[in-house]
Scaffold this active site. Structure first.
Site, mmCIF file in Angstrom:
data_model
loop_
_atom_site.group_PDB
_atom_site.id
_atom_site.type_symbol
_atom_site.label_atom_id
_atom_site.label_comp_id
_atom_site.label_asym_id
_atom_site.label_seq_id
_atom_site.Cartn_x
_atom_site.Cartn_y
_atom_site.Cartn_z
ATOM 1 N N HIS A 1 26.335 46.758 34.080
ATOM 2 C CA HIS A 1 27.221 45.919 34.884
ATOM 3 C C HIS A 1 28.525 45.627 34.132
ATOM 4 C CE1 HIS A 1 27.953 42.542 37.820
ATOM 5 N NE2 HIS A 1 28.700 42.113 36.805
ATOM 6 N N GLU A 2 28.399 45.165 32.892
ATOM 7 C CA GLU A 2 29.594 44.813 32.128
ATOM 8 C C GLU A 2 30.411 46.058 31.779
ATOM 9 O OE1 GLU A 2 30.389 41.883 32.312
ATOM 10 O OE2 GLU A 2 28.436 41.003 32.829
ATOM 11 N N HIS B 1 32.765 46.720 34.622
ATOM 12 C CA HIS B 1 34.001 45.920 34.516
ATOM 13 C C HIS B 1 34.938 46.536 33.472
ATOM 14 C CE1 HIS B 1 32.954 42.576 37.091
ATOM 15 N NE2 HIS B 1 31.906 42.202 36.378
ATOM 16 N N HIS C 1 36.937 49.364 34.764
ATOM 17 C CA HIS C 1 38.014 48.874 35.632
ATOM 18 C C HIS C 1 39.238 48.517 34.771
ATOM 19 C CE1 HIS C 1 38.655 46.179 39.505
ATOM 20 N NE2 HIS C 1 39.500 47.173 39.452
HETATM 21 ZN ZN LIG Z 1 30.340 40.840 36.922
#
Ligand SMILES: [Zn+2]
Length: 673
Positions: free
Chosen positions: A463-464, A467, A470
């Site tokens: 998940h991290e 990010h 991105h």
């Molecule tokens: Zn998040």
């Protein structure tokens, strides 16, 4: 000279952490805030007519020093704090708020931005510049730049009162949570797992009491409801848990909620919006309360049907246990846990050796390589803690940025997991590549033993990393819209989407190897692991959605005078199942009332999940979860685009259409109505 204010001549321009002392921050902030204020005042007083360059680009440059100091400070305040930094943080927050308000309510400055918007068609702007101008203007207007005199004074008073009410709300919940406790006898501990018994002994010891204490801390009450066969104790604990903030007396939150809702309604009307939901949703991808309601109800109907079917099944198990009467909310978790043990026998001790930290990091890097051509190269770096590691990220020969992974829990770190930046990507005044930081709280193994993760931990790591991608793939000119600077209901798309690759056989088979034997994870274990993640989704979806619907209703139209009656009306209207309670009932709904953060915004978790399921389906539909054309579109239209276009436009450019709920229903094992 203060090392925070120097031009850093370090490799890749990393902050020179070992030379920065805690005492450097206060003077650095003072100098950087003063510099930013002077620059803003100079822009406002510029005798030349406003242009995009002398106003918006000048604003972009006005807080460069402040941005650098703040990135280092808030990075440390989250990941490696101490008493000095905490004291400074309390001291800083009003100063930073005052600086921001001084900029937003600077009338000559706003007149320039307003003038640019009015004449924007004649300015010859690029699409990105037009978007940046639009976002700056909207930020000023939403902060009250158009208000004068009385209106401005009233807005200030409302915001101050709201800050105090929301703080009290959170403190009241905490007080109720701490007050209630129940001493358990050895016989009351029957059926409880050893780690829960240990946690209850610790809860007693920390209050200088003997034996075991049942408390309302989530980490105690939830497993107690799952495992205690004592229906009377489950009922007592459950009723106390859902009554937080609703016990009468000094800690009762009901009147506070009514006042918060009334003030939010007034704030929205003052700023020119019909109600608070319209104000809050304007900058979001969802845009309108109707769009949010449509999405929530599209999932509600099938989730409720699934929950009712599950309720019948659990009630049957309860009758087999010799308990008569209806299934109650304090029964659900207990019978669901029994059913889970019977249907999904997953032994964490068998699973964990396949999920080594380094192998999962390697898996996350490998997926980024297969999808986007990125490679990760470890570098020696002067970081803030020996557990933090850094990699240079490249695509071919091109330097894309730095990635810092700081994975282990420690006392100086706040809980949870997050992605932050030490520097954002931008291309104004020459290209600057970003530094992305992932911070997690995984348990560190004793020296000499391998660091192993749970499957949830592995999800968090992916998940991290989503990010971070991105941040790292960003290709914009202005840092105002760089990387993750997008709407809140869009920002979790890259991160939640990236988690999907962890659950593919392609990744698990290659990377999930046993820490001792090196054998790949057996296919049968993999299948059970993935199936178990969908267990009891009817319950989880209903308890979440009921809270999201109540949050939305509260902020649409005239604020309710009696919020508890309004909550009851919403639940009755949607047909809330009797055996399920809201995940957060109003008197302790901290996302919505202990701050402004998720007010009229609790829906956004579901909004993002609809999108990530729909986006991953785009890969599945090609028959190849690494399909190069789809990965190329994801990089071009979403991961490198930051906030350079409207979020709905970005999504449509990637998917060819807006997201639908079908993939989410399938992902959660819920059937379309
Ligand atoms: Zn998040």
């Amino acid at each position: 000279m203060n090392p925070l204010l120097e031009d850093w001549k370090t490799p890749f321009g990393l902050p020179p952490f070992s030379r920065i002392a805690d005492g450097d921050f206060a003077p650095a902030f003072e100098a950087a805030i003063a510099e930013a204020r002077d620059k803003v005042n100079a822009i406002a007083a510029d005798p030349a007519p406003p242009t995009f360059a002398n106003t918006i680009e000048a604003l972009e440059r006005s807080d460069r020093a402040l941005g650098r100091v703040a990135a280092v400070f808030f990075g440390l305040a989250g990941a490696d704090t101490n008493d000095a930094l905490e004291a400074l943080q309390r001291d800083l927050s009003p100063k930073l708020a005052a600086h921001r308000a001084g900029t937003m309510l600077n009338a000559p400055l706003f007149a320039r931005v307003d003038g640019l918007i009015a004449g924007k068609d004649g300015l010859g702007l690029t699409p990105e510049q037009e978007r940046v101008l639009f976002l700056y203007h909207r930020m000023f207007v939403r902060a009250g730049a158009r208000l004068e005199g009385d209106g401005r004074a009233r807005l200030k008073a409302i915001l101050e009162r709201l800050a105090s009410l929301t703080t009290t709300f959170g403190q009241n919940v905490l007080a109720d949570e701490r007050t209630w406790k129940l001493s358990l006898s050895p016989a009351d501990l029957e059926g409880l797992p050893p780690d829960l018994v240990a946690a209850m002994a610790e809860a007693a010891a920390s209050r200088a009491r003997p034996g075991h204490l049942l408390t309302l801390s989530r980490s105690i009450v939830v497993p107690f409801l799952q495992f205690s066969p004592r229906r009377d104790l489950r009922e007592a604990a459950f009723k106390a848990w859902v009554a937080r903030g609703e016990n009468g007396g000094a800690t009762d939150n009901r009147a506070i909620v009514a006042e918060i809702l009334a003030l939010r309604g007034e704030q929205a009307r003052l700023l020119g919006y019909p109600d608070f939901a319209s104000f809050k949703l304007e900058p979001q991808m969802a845009r309108t309360p109707e769009a949010v309601r449509d999405l929530l109800m599209a999932v509600w109907t099938p989730a409720r049907a699934q929950a009712e079917a599950d309720a019948a099944r659990l009630a049957e198990m309860m009758r087999t246990d010799g308990v008569n009467g209806p299934l109650e909310p304090w029964d659900w978790r207990y019978y669901a846990a029994k059913r889970e043990a019977a249907e999904h026998d997953l032994d964490q001790a068998v699973l964990k050796p396949y999920l080594g930290l380094d192998t999962i990091v390697a898996a996350a890097f490998d997926v980024a390589g297969r999808l986007f051509g990125l490679t990760f190269h470890p570098i020696e770096a002067d970081l803030y803690h020996p557990d933090a590691r850094a990699w240079e990220v490249r695509r071919g020969d091109r330097h894309m940025g730095l990635f810092v992974g700081d994975y282990f829990a420690r006392a100086s770190k706040r809980s949870g997991a997050w992605c932050t930046t030490l520097r954002d990507q931008r291309a104004l005044d020459g290209e600057v590549r970003p530094i992305a930081v992932n911070v997690c709280n995984f348990a560190k193994a004793p020296a000499g033993e391998p660091n192993l993760l749970t499957f949830d931990d592995a999800h968090t790591l992916f998940h991290e990393m989503g990010h971070a991608l991105h941040v790292l793939l960003s290709e914009v000119t202005y840092d105002f819209i760089s990387g993750t600077s997008v709407a809140r209901d869009f920002v979790e798309l890259p991160s939640q989407l990236y988690e999907h690759w962890l659950e593919t056989p392609e990744v698990l088979e290659t990377h999930a190897r046993h820490a001792v034997t090196g054998a790949p994870m057996p296919r049968e274990l993999m299948d059970r692991l993935i199936a178990a993640r969908n267990f009891d989704m009817g319950f989880a979806t209903v308890e979440y959605l009921s809270s999201a619907l109540v949050d939305l209703d509260f902020h649409v139209g005239a604020p309710p005078a009696d919020p508890m009656a309004a909550q009851a009306a919403t639940l009755a209207r949607v047909g809330m199942p009797d055996a399920i309670a809201m995940r957060h009932a109003t008197p302790h709904f901290q996302h919505v009332f202990a701050g402004e953060g998720y007010s009229a915004g609790y829906y956004s978790y579901m909004w993002s999940e609809v999108m990530d399921a729909d986006a991953f389906a785009a890969f599945r539909e090609t028959g190849d979860v690494f399909d190069p054309a789809t990965a190329g579109r994801l990089a071009a239209e979403i991961l490198s685009a930051g906030g350079s276009r409207d979020e709905a436009e970005l999504y449509r450019a990637f998917r060819g259409r807006m997201p639908g709920v079908e993939a989410l229903l399938e992902q959660r094992g819920l059937k379309a109505a």
